[in-house]
Design a protein around this motif. Structure first.
Motif, PDB file in Angstrom:
ATOM      1  N   MET A  30       8.715  59.188 -56.644  1.00 42.17           N
ATOM      2  CA  MET A  30       9.399  57.930 -55.638  1.00 42.17           C
ATOM      3  C   MET A  30       9.529  56.419 -56.630  1.00 42.17           C
ATOM      4  SD  MET A  30       6.638  56.844 -52.845  1.00 42.17           S
ATOM      5  CE  MET A  30       6.741  58.672 -53.065  1.00 42.17           C
ATOM      6  N   PRO A  31      10.895  56.101 -56.171  1.00 35.71           N
ATOM      7  CA  PRO A  31      10.985  54.506 -56.596  1.00 35.71           C
ATOM      8  C   PRO A  31      10.137  53.488 -56.142  1.00 35.71           C
ATOM      9  CG  PRO A  31      13.088  55.493 -56.158  1.00 35.71           C
ATOM     10  CD  PRO A  31      12.295  56.470 -55.533  1.00 35.71           C
ATOM     11  N   TYR A  32      10.005  52.380 -56.259  1.00 34.39           N
ATOM     12  CA  TYR A  32       8.761  51.475 -55.633  1.00 34.39           C
ATOM     13  C   TYR A  32       9.026  50.682 -54.889  1.00 34.39           C
ATOM     14  CZ  TYR A  32       5.320  47.446 -55.516  1.00 34.39           C
ATOM     15  OH  TYR A  32       4.328  46.155 -55.388  1.00 34.39           O
ATOM     16  N   ALA A  33      10.706  50.853 -54.716  1.00 31.16           N
ATOM     17  CA  ALA A  33      10.809  49.973 -53.186  1.00 31.16           C
ATOM     18  C   ALA A  33      10.664  51.415 -52.414  1.00 31.16           C
ATOM     19  CB  ALA A  33      12.490  50.059 -53.319  1.00 31.16           C
ATOM     20  N   MET A  92      -1.028  65.409 -50.584  1.00 31.51           N
ATOM     21  CA  MET A  92       0.054  65.336 -52.164  1.00 31.51           C
ATOM     22  C   MET A  92      -0.006  64.401 -52.851  1.00 31.51           C
ATOM     23  SD  MET A  92       4.326  64.653 -51.090  1.00 31.51           S
ATOM     24  CE  MET A  92       4.205  63.396 -50.174  1.00 31.51           C
ATOM     25  N   GLN A  93       0.114  64.035 -53.652  1.00 30.00           N
ATOM     26  CA  GLN A  93       0.263  63.134 -55.118  1.00 30.00           C
ATOM     27  C   GLN A  93       1.328  62.612 -54.690  1.00 30.00           C
ATOM     28  OE1 GLN A  93      -1.665  64.044 -59.209  1.00 30.00           O
ATOM     29  NE2 GLN A  93      -3.599  64.395 -57.352  1.00 30.00           N
ATOM     30  N   ILE A  94       0.776  61.499 -55.209  1.00 28.91           N
ATOM     31  CA  ILE A  94       2.192  60.324 -55.161  1.00 28.91           C
ATOM     32  C   ILE A  94       2.287  59.793 -56.475  1.00 28.91           C
ATOM     33  CG2 ILE A  94       3.076  57.629 -54.784  1.00 28.91           C
ATOM     34  CD1 ILE A  94       1.926  58.607 -51.066  1.00 28.91           C
ATOM     35  N   TYR A  95       3.772  59.624 -57.266  1.00 32.83           N
ATOM     36  CA  TYR A  95       3.757  59.087 -58.499  1.00 32.83           C
ATOM     37  C   TYR A  95       5.196  57.953 -58.172  1.00 32.83           C
ATOM     38  CZ  TYR A  95       1.962  62.998 -60.702  1.00 32.83           C
ATOM     39  OH  TYR A  95       1.462  64.076 -60.818  1.00 32.83           O
ATOM     40  N   LEU A  96       5.163  56.692 -59.058  1.00 35.19           N
ATOM     41  CA  LEU A  96       5.774  56.276 -58.556  1.00 35.19           C
ATOM     42  C   LEU A  96       6.975  56.986 -59.832  1.00 35.19           C
ATOM     43  CD1 LEU A  96       4.484  52.434 -58.979  1.00 35.19           C
ATOM     44  CD2 LEU A  96       5.445  54.081 -56.988  1.00 35.19           C
ATOM     45  N   ASP A  97       7.821  56.080 -59.491  1.00 30.93           N
ATOM     46  CA  ASP A  97       9.499  56.644 -60.315  1.00 30.93           C
ATOM     47  C   ASP A  97       9.897  55.732 -60.971  1.00 30.93           C
ATOM     48  OD1 ASP A  97      10.998  58.675 -61.712  1.00 30.93           O
ATOM     49  OD2 ASP A  97      12.875  59.155 -59.549  1.00 30.93           O
ATOM     50  N   THR A  98       9.481  55.254 -62.223  1.00 34.85           N
ATOM     51  CA  THR A  98      10.500  53.989 -62.765  1.00 34.85           C
ATOM     52  C   THR A  98       9.401  53.631 -64.231  1.00 34.85           C
ATOM     53  OG1 THR A  98       9.853  51.287 -62.490  1.00 34.85           O
ATOM     54  CG2 THR A  98       8.262  52.614 -61.735  1.00 34.85           C
ATOM     55  N   VAL A 105      14.191  60.953 -55.479  1.00 34.52           N
ATOM     56  CA  VAL A 105      13.525  60.844 -53.972  1.00 34.52           C
ATOM     57  C   VAL A 105      14.267  59.498 -53.507  1.00 34.52           C
ATOM     58  CG1 VAL A 105      11.676  60.149 -52.549  1.00 34.52           C
ATOM     59  CG2 VAL A 105      12.006  61.440 -53.509  1.00 34.52           C
ATOM     60  N   ARG A 106      15.027  59.371 -52.061  1.00 34.41           N
ATOM     61  CA  ARG A 106      15.512  58.008 -52.094  1.00 34.41           C
ATOM     62  C   ARG A 106      15.166  57.396 -50.933  1.00 34.41           C
ATOM     63  NH1 ARG A 106      20.563  60.130 -54.545  1.00 34.41           N
ATOM     64  NH2 ARG A 106      19.779  60.470 -56.767  1.00 34.41           N
ATOM     65  N   HIS A 107      14.389  57.980 -49.937  1.00 34.72           N
ATOM     66  CA  HIS A 107      14.141  57.029 -48.892  1.00 34.72           C
ATOM     67  C   HIS A 107      12.932  58.118 -48.293  1.00 34.72           C
ATOM     68  CE1 HIS A 107      15.818  60.567 -46.825  1.00 34.72           C
ATOM     69  NE2 HIS A 107      17.138  59.760 -47.615  1.00 34.72           N
ATOM     70  N   PRO A 108      12.089  57.419 -47.674  1.00 32.76           N
ATOM     71  CA  PRO A 108      10.799  57.405 -46.603  1.00 32.76           C
ATOM     72  C   PRO A 108      10.267  58.893 -46.311  1.00 32.76           C
ATOM     73  CG  PRO A 108      10.780  55.253 -46.234  1.00 32.76           C
ATOM     74  CD  PRO A 108      11.933  55.861 -46.863  1.00 32.76           C
ATOM     75  N   GLN A 109      11.804  59.811 -45.559  1.00 31.84           N
ATOM     76  CA  GLN A 109      11.833  60.914 -44.831  1.00 31.84           C
ATOM     77  C   GLN A 109      11.720  61.417 -46.228  1.00 31.84           C
ATOM     78  OE1 GLN A 109      11.854  60.841 -41.672  1.00 31.84           O
ATOM     79  NE2 GLN A 109      11.883  63.672 -41.367  1.00 31.84           N
ATOM     80  N   HIS A 110      12.535  61.345 -46.895  1.00 29.30           N
ATOM     81  CA  HIS A 110      12.500  62.454 -47.679  1.00 29.30           C
ATOM     82  C   HIS A 110      10.193  62.958 -48.400  1.00 29.30           C
ATOM     83  CE1 HIS A 110      16.743  62.084 -50.139  1.00 29.30           C
ATOM     84  NE2 HIS A 110      16.017  63.257 -49.539  1.00 29.30           N
ATOM     85  N   VAL A 111       9.937  61.550 -48.621  1.00 30.37           N
ATOM     86  CA  VAL A 111       8.517  61.985 -49.217  1.00 30.37           C
ATOM     87  C   VAL A 111       7.463  62.824 -46.999  1.00 30.37           C
ATOM     88  CG1 VAL A 111       6.900  60.894 -49.463  1.00 30.37           C
ATOM     89  CG2 VAL A 111       8.511  59.667 -50.027  1.00 30.37           C
TER      90      VAL A 111
END
Ligand code: E4P
Length: 215
Positions: free
Chosen positions: A184-187, A1-7, A165-171
């Motif tokens: 996902m947000p950087y946090a 799965m590709q990971i993007y930053l949402d910021t 996306v709000r938390h790691p479980q979403h990922v």
């Protein structure tokens, strides 16, 4: 799965990019407004930091305006993906921009029928907002599973970009559901690597090693 930053925050993007695991970036008008700086200048800076798809959203709501803005944004850098909202005018714009070879991220998707239409319009990816669905007592992740199945059934090439996306479980659930991309947000990105047992284990290994050296 590709990971993007949402910021749209270049400091966060640079920090994330330093790890070498960020595949792309998504922005939206709210994220851009928060930074209070020139949109195009910011996009160029982001494109220099991450060599992958960078989503930039149009703000027009008529297809002609979206097409004009989309062409303009696509000229900023080869990695720009034009984001358009999932409304009838947006689908019309998607079809036109896709026919011109411009990649389109159809955003603000909240239902499987919307996602089906985005694929038919030739979207490069669709962005279902799972957190905002969870916020109104709907099952955001169920929508991801539905879209992944529909696209597989008909071999649509449109990618599912799991957004809001709000938390790691979403990922985790996005990956289990077969989402192609998760933004996902950087946090949240920072939380993905953390585990207290890793920290405890490492501390113990190093303490044992040090103790051996003292013998
Ligand atoms: C990404 O493309 C979306 O704009 C973003 O994920 C929306 O997230 P939010 O619901 O937390 O604002």
């Amino acid at each position: 799965m590709q990971i993007y930053l949402d910021t749209a925050n270049v400091k966060e993007i640079q920090e994330g990019a330093n790890l070498g695991l960020i595949d792309g970036v998504t922005t939206n008008p709210s994220l851009v407004a928060k930074e209070g700086r020139s949109f195009k200048e910011m996009l160029l800076e982001i494109c220099k930091m991450v060599d992958g798809p960078i989503s930039a959203e149009v703000v027009g709501v008529e297809s002609e305006a979206m097409i004009k803005e989309g062409r303009d944004l696509a000229k900023v850098h080869k990695n720009i993906v034009v984001k358009v909202p999932l409304i009838p005018e947006g689908l019309r714009a998607t079809k036109k921009l896709a026919a011109e070879g411009i990649r389109v991220n159809v955003t603000l998707c909240f239902s499987p029928t919307q996602a089906l239409l985005a694929a038919k319009a030739g979207a490069w990816c669709v962005s279902p907002f799972i957190g905002r669905l969870d916020d109104v007592s709907s099952d955001g992740m169920a929508l991801i599973r539905q879209i992944v199945t529909i696209y597989k059934n008909y071999d649509y090439k449109t990618q599912v970009l799991v957004a809001s996306v709000r938390h790691p479980q979403h990922v985790v659930e996005a990956a289990l559901a077969g989402g192609h991309i998760c933004t996902m947000p950087y946090a949240v990105f920072q939380q993905l690597v953390k585990h207290p047992l890793t920290d405890i284990g490492l501390k113990k290994f190093l303490a044992d090693w040090d103790a051996m050296g003292k013998k």
